[in-house]
Design an enzyme around this catalytic site. Sequence first.
Site, PDB file in Angstrom:
ATOM      1  N   HIS A 168     -10.286 -43.655   8.620  1.00  0.00           N
ATOM      2  CA  HIS A 168     -10.666 -43.330   7.259  1.00  0.00           C
ATOM      3  C   HIS A 168     -12.113 -42.698   7.083  1.00  0.00           C
ATOM      4  O   HIS A 168     -12.897 -43.168   7.765  1.00  0.00           O
ATOM      5  CB  HIS A 168     -10.136 -44.281   6.441  1.00  0.00           C
ATOM      6  CG  HIS A 168     -10.839 -45.208   6.351  1.00  0.00           C
ATOM      7  ND1 HIS A 168     -12.028 -45.478   5.611  1.00  0.00           N
ATOM      8  CD2 HIS A 168     -10.655 -46.535   6.860  1.00  0.00           C
ATOM      9  CE1 HIS A 168     -12.500 -46.560   5.729  1.00  0.00           C
ATOM     10  NE2 HIS A 168     -11.588 -47.374   6.651  1.00  0.00           N
ATOM     11  N   CYS A 184     -10.579 -51.564  10.221  1.00  0.00           N
ATOM     12  CA  CYS A 184     -10.150 -50.070   9.996  1.00  0.00           C
ATOM     13  C   CYS A 184     -11.345 -49.475  10.672  1.00  0.00           C
ATOM     14  O   CYS A 184     -12.574 -50.005  10.857  1.00  0.00           O
ATOM     15  CB  CYS A 184      -9.920 -49.515   8.753  1.00  0.00           C
ATOM     16  SG  CYS A 184      -8.272 -50.283   7.877  1.00  0.00           S
TER      17      CYS A 184
END
Length: 208
Positions: A168, A184
């Site tokens: 992301h 992440c």
Amino acid sequence: MTMKRREFVTGGVALSALGLAGCQTTYQSFSSVPSLGLGINEKHRLEPVNMNVIPREFHRQRVNYETKYKPGTIVVDTSSRHLFFVEEDGTAVRYGIGVGRQGFSWKGTARIGRKAKWPTWTPPPAMIRREPHLQEWATGMPGGPRNPLGARALYLYQGRRDTLYRLHGTNQPRSIGQAMSSGCVRMLNQDAVDLYERASVGARVVVG
């Protein structure tokens, strides 16, 4: 997954490379890679990034990349803080990334289960327990410049199960090249937009 480390030198600078499952990687013939689709039909403004504060090795570049993985595969090298989008003819687009801090990293093989523009961010219960102030967003933070997932998110699945790990964008560009996330993989928003346009739902993702 078996990992082997090798050192390559380009222009007198030693760069750490990761050979995944017998791959051989060389960092040579650097060239800048223009962004795809930036500024077109964006719901929110993409803030400019001062690339002078980010080391050159973490700038988006096209590199020679010999690998057994098929074009369209995404390979994440958490140790060198790079993500590779495999192309034809032994090349890849290489992006600088931020990764999970100690105790929060994840490694394995997954696929892109879905993609989202300016995604909603919902902190998982375990994160809310660690950081109670996030309770405000227990039902989701709308997408936007303050959202931790940034301009784009690619969701990693194993089978039909959401792993809860994402590739992301980030509103903290100085975190690129660092290990400070909750697991992440972070990218500059402009790079996340670029990868979003290149990568397909169902694409294989190898994290090592």
